[in-house]
Motif scaffolding. Structure first.
Motif, PDB file in Angstrom:
ATOM      1  N   ARG A 169     -11.140  -3.480 -11.779  1.00 56.36           N
ATOM      2  CA  ARG A 169     -12.311  -3.551 -10.924  1.00 56.36           C
ATOM      3  C   ARG A 169     -13.528  -3.826 -11.790  1.00 56.36           C
ATOM      4  NH1 ARG A 169     -12.333   2.940  -9.662  1.00 56.36           N
ATOM      5  NH2 ARG A 169     -13.380   3.605 -11.576  1.00 56.36           N
ATOM      6  N   ARG A 176      -7.516 -10.503  -6.975  1.00 52.43           N
ATOM      7  CA  ARG A 176      -7.967 -10.088  -5.645  1.00 52.43           C
ATOM      8  C   ARG A 176      -9.421 -10.474  -5.393  1.00 52.43           C
ATOM      9  NH1 ARG A 176      -4.166  -6.691  -3.306  1.00 52.43           N
ATOM     10  NH2 ARG A 176      -2.190  -7.446  -4.164  1.00 52.43           N
ATOM     11  N   ASN A 177     -10.202 -10.618  -6.456  1.00 54.24           N
ATOM     12  CA  ASN A 177     -11.557 -11.157  -6.361  1.00 54.24           C
ATOM     13  C   ASN A 177     -11.834 -11.921  -7.647  1.00 54.24           C
ATOM     14  OD1 ASN A 177     -13.288 -10.445  -3.885  1.00 54.24           O
ATOM     15  ND2 ASN A 177     -12.309  -8.486  -4.324  1.00 54.24           N
ATOM     16  N   ARG A 216      -5.304 -14.315  -4.597  1.00 56.25           N
ATOM     17  CA  ARG A 216      -3.938 -13.951  -4.990  1.00 56.25           C
ATOM     18  C   ARG A 216      -3.403 -14.830  -6.127  1.00 56.25           C
ATOM     19  NH1 ARG A 216      -1.443  -9.346  -2.124  1.00 56.25           N
ATOM     20  NH2 ARG A 216      -2.884  -8.948  -0.429  1.00 56.25           N
ATOM     21  N   ARG A 219       0.818  -1.204   0.000  1.00 52.09           N
ATOM     22  CA  ARG A 219       0.000   0.000   0.000  1.00 52.09           C
ATOM     23  C   ARG A 219       0.856   1.259   0.000  1.00 52.09           C
ATOM     24  NH1 ARG A 219      -4.166  -2.164   4.533  1.00 52.09           N
ATOM     25  NH2 ARG A 219      -2.509  -3.721   4.786  1.00 52.09           N
ATOM     26  N   LYS A 240      -7.205   0.014   5.439  1.00 50.79           N
ATOM     27  CA  LYS A 240      -7.936  -0.157   4.187  1.00 50.79           C
ATOM     28  C   LYS A 240      -7.057  -0.841   3.139  1.00 50.79           C
ATOM     29  CE  LYS A 240     -11.587   2.097   5.700  1.00 50.79           C
ATOM     30  NZ  LYS A 240     -11.987   3.392   5.159  1.00 50.79           N
ATOM     31  N   THR A 241      -7.690  -1.270   2.054  1.00 49.65           N
ATOM     32  CA  THR A 241      -7.003  -2.044   1.019  1.00 49.65           C
ATOM     33  C   THR A 241      -6.152  -1.164   0.105  1.00 49.65           C
ATOM     34  OG1 THR A 241      -8.802  -1.806  -0.577  1.00 49.65           O
ATOM     35  CG2 THR A 241      -8.942  -3.657   0.986  1.00 49.65           C
ATOM     36  N   ALA A 242      -5.322  -1.837  -0.692  1.00 48.58           N
ATOM     37  CA  ALA A 242      -4.538  -1.131  -1.704  1.00 48.58           C
ATOM     38  C   ALA A 242      -5.459  -0.441  -2.705  1.00 48.58           C
ATOM     39  CB  ALA A 242      -3.610  -2.105  -2.426  1.00 48.58           C
ATOM     40  N   TYR A 243      -6.596  -1.063  -2.994  1.00 43.23           N
ATOM     41  CA  TYR A 243      -7.561  -0.448  -3.914  1.00 43.23           C
ATOM     42  C   TYR A 243      -8.114   0.848  -3.339  1.00 43.23           C
ATOM     43  CZ  TYR A 243     -11.903   0.283  -6.487  1.00 43.23           C
ATOM     44  OH  TYR A 243     -12.918   0.847  -7.213  1.00 43.23           O
ATOM     45  N   TYR A 244      -8.462   0.846  -2.065  1.00 42.39           N
ATOM     46  CA  TYR A 244      -8.940   2.069  -1.414  1.00 42.39           C
ATOM     47  C   TYR A 244      -7.879   3.163  -1.486  1.00 42.39           C
ATOM     48  CZ  TYR A 244     -10.037   5.283   2.432  1.00 42.39           C
ATOM     49  OH  TYR A 244     -10.263   6.408   3.194  1.00 42.39           O
ATOM     50  N   ARG A 290     -20.507  -0.845  -0.900  1.00 43.83           N
ATOM     51  CA  ARG A 290     -19.510  -1.387  -1.818  1.00 43.83           C
ATOM     52  C   ARG A 290     -20.186  -1.753  -3.129  1.00 43.83           C
ATOM     53  NH1 ARG A 290     -16.964  -6.901  -0.461  1.00 43.83           N
ATOM     54  NH2 ARG A 290     -16.184  -7.511  -2.494  1.00 43.83           N
TER      55      ARG A 290
END
Length: 413
Positions: A404, A345-346, A386, A15, A255-259, A322
């Protein structure tokens, strides 16, 4: 024009790198001890060294939180830890306790010191006190308005930095001084272990007569009456500059790297547009829409314009909103085939319609045309956490770009 600093949270090394890649000028991080976010991954000594090197190679800065309220026994290891921070080359430490401040000055006298928001600095007298003790920066209590910050700025030395939170979660307690978590779970909020008990569902009643209970707040379902909305000040960049704030702080070390990428990117765009033409700066709704594509609660302006009223709380739910899934991050390209190497990641599928964001780039739209596992075998989906996949997209992307996709319904944490 005076440049302001965009200060981002970083809960781990990934991050930290994402924050700088997407436009942060500095990050604040925690080591494995003495920080206010014990549940975050935080940084080992080795990761901290790598992070500081990464930052300094890009002329960026790293600040380390040393802002818990320690007990006597903890002070014994503080000096050794401070010496390590100096050897690593961190740019400043963030403290709230006067005892810690004194030990920092005695142990590493050349280290820049920032006074944490936990110190509840609400007036120029307190700010000048810390400055005269040797602090370079004071982080404002979150309970101040633009008007109050401007008055403080006008009555403090010009070379004293003023930092203020402009985005992220708000604490319902004054400057974070809360004992609810300690009482309900034994986890001390002032020592980095807050259980966020304020986000829980409660029933608030008063006893009118023995055994007869009535709601305290009439007319609304107030099951989450402690639950503050998130802060978002991206519409008010001119007011931030005019108030004298020199560092714009984003909350969210857990919070996440995306956030981190989404939030830093949006504020970077807004600030850079202001630099281009301050007199004609206009808020671009796209910036707010980008922020809303990250996990968040409903937004408010906190105390910046006036004391918050009932609209600053969400009484019905403590859940995050979300609307998008962070599905992957670009790690590079395969030389022989040109395929994009992505860390999942998802879950994602071939033929997915996705959005892609990159540093200092407009949002892009793409389709996953083909996907392969690490052995080069074609696959239809990437369901494993991952998982490293190679894919063919219908646009070109760079390293650290983020993939995303919208999700069908709002989910909660």
């Amino acid at each position: 024009m005076r440049k302001v600093e965009l200060l981002a949270p970083a809960g781990d090394l990934e991050r930290l790198k994402i924050a700088f890649t997407y436009g942060a000028d500095a990050v604040y991080i925690g080591g494995e001890i003495f920080g206010m976010r014990s549940a975050a991954k935080n940084f080992t000594k080795e990761d901290m060294q790598e992070g500081v090197n990464f930052a300094h190679e890009r002329e960026k800065q790293v600040f380390v939180t040393v802002n818990i309220i320690p007990r006597n026994a903890e002070l014994e290891q503080l000096q050794k830890y401070l010496i390590e921070l100096e050897e690593i080359g961190v740019d400043a430490v963030i403290v709230s306790d006067p005892g810690v401040f004194t030990i920092v000055k005695q142990t590493i006298p050349n280290m820049e010191i920032h006074i944490s928001t936990q110190a509840s600095t609400t007036n120029s007298g307190a700010a000048n006190f810390w400055y005269n003790q040797g602090a370079k920066r004071v982080v404002m209590a979150r309970e101040l308005s633009f008007k109050e910050i401007k008055e403080l700025r006008d009555n403090t030395p010009a070379d004293m930095d003023i930092e203020a939170f402009v985005h992220g979660a708000m604490c319902m307690s004054y400057s974070g001084k809360c004992v609810i978590s300690n009482y309900t779970t034994g986890r001390d909020a002032n020592r980095g272990a807050c259980a966020q008990s304020c986000r829980w569902k409660y029933t608030l009643v008063k006893e009118e007569t023995p055994g007869n209970y009535e709601p305290v707040i009439e007319g609304i379902d107030a099951s989450f009456f402690f639950n503050s909305k998130d802060l978002c000040m991206i519409k008010y960049i001119p007011e931030i500059f005019e108030s004298g704030i020199t560092s714009l702080k984003i909350e969210g070390r857990m919070k996440t790297a995306y956030y981190v990428a989404t939030t830093v990117r949006a504020y970077r765009m807004a600030i850079d547009e202001y630099y281009k033409d301050p007199d004609n700066w206009k808020f671009n709704p796209i910036w707010l829409e980008e922020l809303k594509k990250g996990s968040h609660r409903d937004y408010s302006t906190g105390f910046f314009f006036d004391r918050p009223d009932s609209n600053a709380h969400n009484y019905k739910s403590a859940s995050y909103i979300r609307n998008y899934d962070f599905v992957g991050i670009v790690k590079g390209h395969e030389e022989e085939t040109g395929l994009v190497i992505v860390e999942q990641r998802n879950r994602m599928f071939v033929n997915d319609k996705i959005e892609i964001i990159g540093p200092f780039k407009e949002t892009m739209h793409a389709t996953i045309l083909e996907m392969y596992n690490e052995e080069g075998e074609p696959i239809k989906s990437a369901p494993h956490a991952r998982q490293v996949v190679k894919m063919k997209l219908d646009i070109e992307v760079g390293k650290d770009y983020i993939l995303r996709k919208p999700i069908a319904s709002i989910t909660t944490v």
